[in-house]
Design a protein around this motif. Structure first.
Motif, PDB file in Angstrom:
ATOM      1  N   PHE A   1       0.833  -1.207   0.000  1.00 40.51           N
ATOM      2  CA  PHE A   1       0.000   0.000   0.000  1.00 40.51           C
ATOM      3  C   PHE A   1       0.870   1.259   0.000  1.00 40.51           C
ATOM      4  CE2 PHE A   1      -1.619   3.319   2.896  1.00 40.51           C
ATOM      5  CZ  PHE A   1      -2.649   3.824   2.111  1.00 40.51           C
ATOM      6  N   VAL A   2       1.931   1.272   0.809  1.00 40.21           N
ATOM      7  CA  VAL A   2       2.847   2.423   0.832  1.00 40.21           C
ATOM      8  C   VAL A   2       3.470   2.623  -0.544  1.00 40.21           C
ATOM      9  CG1 VAL A   2       5.001   3.311   1.813  1.00 40.21           C
ATOM     10  CG2 VAL A   2       3.310   2.235   3.304  1.00 40.21           C
ATOM     11  N   GLY A   3       3.867   1.525  -1.181  1.00 44.31           N
ATOM     12  CA  GLY A   3       4.434   1.624  -2.519  1.00 44.31           C
ATOM     13  C   GLY A   3       3.447   2.195  -3.524  1.00 44.31           C
ATOM     14  N   VAL A   4       2.170   1.782  -3.440  1.00 45.25           N
ATOM     15  CA  VAL A   4       1.150   2.319  -4.336  1.00 45.25           C
ATOM     16  C   VAL A   4       0.959   3.816  -4.103  1.00 45.25           C
ATOM     17  CG1 VAL A   4      -1.317   2.253  -4.885  1.00 45.25           C
ATOM     18  CG2 VAL A   4      -0.054   0.122  -4.611  1.00 45.25           C
ATOM     19  N   MET A   5       0.983   4.244  -2.823  1.00 47.23           N
ATOM     20  CA  MET A   5       0.843   5.669  -2.509  1.00 47.23           C
ATOM     21  C   MET A   5       2.001   6.477  -3.096  1.00 47.23           C
ATOM     22  SD  MET A   5      -1.959   6.289  -0.720  1.00 47.23           S
ATOM     23  CE  MET A   5      -1.649   7.759   0.274  1.00 47.23           C
TER      24      MET A   5
END
Length: 631
Positions: A305-309
């Motif tokens: 999720f952090v990577g997608v953000m």
């Protein structure tokens, strides 16, 4: 555990300030070090358990700290500065912000597995990019004006916008879940409450500005009155609308920042000091409150999720928002990548997570704090270490060493600027007298025509490019004022000024507390330097080495010569009365030397009074030059 509260507060303060000091010494992100300190004394060793030790005071402490931090951020926002930045900032904030909120909520629900209320609330908080983080990164990266301004003002404006997004979501969710009211009624209530909170904050800010402007409060009481007013605005707004105090204090700060108050800078510096203390305390407090169970919830899904953000949500929002703007592709790419989250994101997440835990019916609400920390760690580390290389790769950052800002254009200072320019070091000569800058313009030296203390100068001078300030006008009071005003931007150790005409007179000299470092000597004024200039003194570079050590150089140097500065691998070092330069092999020394003794002894025609042409020239130009370089 209540008997250890004082010890806990002391420990938090020492660790928070100590981490910031260590960050300053090592040039590392302060937030990372503060977080590590909190993790060590909290979940790692269990020395501090804030929620247990502070009990019912834990949430109010966080709330008050966030209020003061947001107020201090509002004090930095001046509408006059925003007008000079074109459409870029407006579209990034008011189009990019909502897009990032929408995309972030979708990612939070489908990637991180958060329920919709928690995903929407957390995505709103993540709009905040944190001026307390981005501004130090901009100083380090030395970006050009436009991308630097975009990132700076996005961070400042997004503080209240992120808080507003979080408050609206929180109020809507709590009201709907608690009272099951129709959506239009909830939004209507939120709209009215938001307007009332903002108006309340603006009224208090304008009222205080009027009180200070009319002199109805003594100087020594202004800061305490202001701090009390912030707390009043915060609490009364919370009574109007839950968590509406965040909006009120931000609006209060913006209102005061745009009021013409003579003491606004002193107030801003005081609030900045308070904010630094609170940032240190709150960050350690929130990190220490994490438990191994909460940290264990940060799994691959959360990291994805952090990577997608980072790689999808932020770039998509910025590229869509900046369509049709004057920004170049390289500027859009840099802004799309750089978005470090800071203390406000973590503090606001902790604030709302306490109210949206499993006990309130939100199973994933407790994930907001570890998610916020994961975002902060990832963005601060990645963006902190990539902003400078990426800026240089895209042609938006300078490879040049820290430059020199010279205030006061005289024949002597222009000659010094030429020598610094010859070293491929950026140099800028500023003066409010256009005629005085003619020599610098003719020599190809960058100039700025205007008063350096004017607010307009912030739009035209890239202060991030300069690491040294030389205040070289003929007015010691003006030199001192320039050093005092720019010291927070450049650091006091990098501000230098000439003394008052070479005189040490307690009646005419400025207080030591208001001065920069004494350039060359505490008894060396502009008049003395101009007399030497017209007498034929010259600047001279000399390279020291093992074969030609400092001792040999000093033996050959004329007794009257003045060592001005040295160039080393670390940068430039200027001669001061407080810290005379200790020469080392490898130094490139710039000295100011008199003409050859033979030429000074050469026969020269004299007038009836016994004055040579040289003396007559000095006396003729003396008053004219002093008039030119004095503001």
């Amino acid at each position: 555990m209540g008997e250890y509260i004082v010890l806990a507060v002391t420990l938090i303060g020492i660790l928070g300030i100590g981490a910031q000091w260590l960050a300053w010494r090592t040039n590392m992100p302060a937030i990372v070090l503060m977080s590590i300190a909190g993790l060590i004394i909290g979940p790692l060793f269990g020395i501090l358990r804030p929620e247990e030790q502070f009990g019912d005071f834990y949430r109010p402490i966080i709330s008050i700290a966030v209020a003061v931090i947001l107020f201090e951020g509002g004090l930095q926002l001046k509408f006059s500065e925003l007008r000079g930045l074109g459409r870029g900032v407006g579209q990034i904030v008011f189009i990019g912000g909502p897009l990032a909120w929408l995309f972030g909520a979708i990612a939070g629900h489908y990637v991180a597995g958060l329920d919709w209320p928690t995903a929407i609330l957390f995505a709103g908080i993540m709009i905040v990019t944190g001026p307390t983080v981005i501004i130090p990164l901009l100083r380090q990266a030395k970006l050009s004006t436009r991308p630097s301004a975009l990132l700076k003002w996005e961070g400042i404006i997004n503080d209240p916008i992120g808080a507003l997004a979080a408050v609206i979501t929180y109020e809507f969710v709590i009201t709907q879940y608690g009272e099951s009211l129709p959506a239009f009624q909830v939004f209507g209530s939120l709209f009215v409450g938001t307007i009332l909170c903002v108006v309340w904050g603006v009224l208090i800010g304008l009222g205080l500005a009027e009180v200070f402007r009319r002199g109805w409060a003594p100087e020594y009481l202004k800061a305490p009155i202001l701090l009390s007013a912030v707390l009043l605005a915060f609490e009364m707004a919370n009574l109007l609308q839950e968590e509406g105090g965040l909006l009120a204090v931000t609006a209060m700060g913006v209102a005061m920042a745009n009021s013409k108050m003579p003491s606004i800078n002193q107030i801003r510096h005081f609030k900045e000091t308070i904010a630094v203390l609170l940032v240190a305390g709150v960050f350690v407090l929130l990190t220490a409150n994490l438990t191994p169970q909460i940290l264990g919830q940060i799994d691959l899904k959360i990291m994805f999720f952090v990577g997608v953000m980072l790689f999808v949500v932020r770039p998509a929002a910025i590229f869509l928002a900046t369509i049709g703007t004057e920004l170049k592709w390289s500027e859009r790419a840099l802004v799309a990548w750089i978005a470090p989250r800071g203390i406000v994101a973590v503090a606001v997440s902790g604030l709302f997570a306490a109210s949206m835990g499993p006990d309130s019916g939100f199973e994933e609400g407790g994930l907001m704090v570890p998610l916020a920390f994961a975002m902060v760690f990832a963005t601060v580390v990645l963006h902190g270490f990539t902003i400078a290389p990426l800026g240089k790769l895209l042609g938006l950052a300078s490879d040049a060493p820290p430059g020199v800002l010279i205030v006061g254009a005289s024949p002597w200072s222009i000659e010094l600027a030429k020598k610094i320019h010859d070293l491929d070091v950026p140099v800028l000569v500023t003066d409010p007298n256009y005629r005085a800058l003619r020599g610098a313009r003719n020599a190809g030296i960058p100039t700025y025509y205007g008063e350096i203390l004017s607010e307009v100068s912030e739009h035209h001078i890239e202060f991030v490019r300069y690491g040294h300030l030389l205040a070289l006008s003929g007015n010691e009071a003006h030199n001192s004022l320039v050093c005092t005003d720019l010291a927070p931007e450049l650091s006091h150790n990098s501000t230098y000024q000439l003394s008052a005409g070479g005189k040490d007179d307690s009646r005419t000299s400025v207080s030591f507390a208001l001065q920069g470092r004494s350039f060359l000597s505490d008894k060396m004024g502009l008049e003395d330097l101009l007399q030497r200039h017209w007498a034929g003194w010259k600047f001279q570079f000399t390279r020291l080495s093992e074969a030609f050590p400092p001792e040999s150089y000093l033996e050959q140097l004329d007794d009257e010569a003045i060592i001005v500065m040295v160039q080393r691998r670390q940068g430039l070092t200027f001669q001061t009365a407080e810290s005379p330069i200790r020469l080392q092999p490898g130094d490139r020394v710039l000295s100011y030397v008199p003409p050859e003794k033979e030429s000074r002894k050469a026969n020269a025609p004299v007038d009836a009074e016994g004055k040579s042409e040289e003396v007559r020239q000095i006396e003729q130009r003396k008053e004219e030059v002093i008039d030119d370089v004095t503001p």
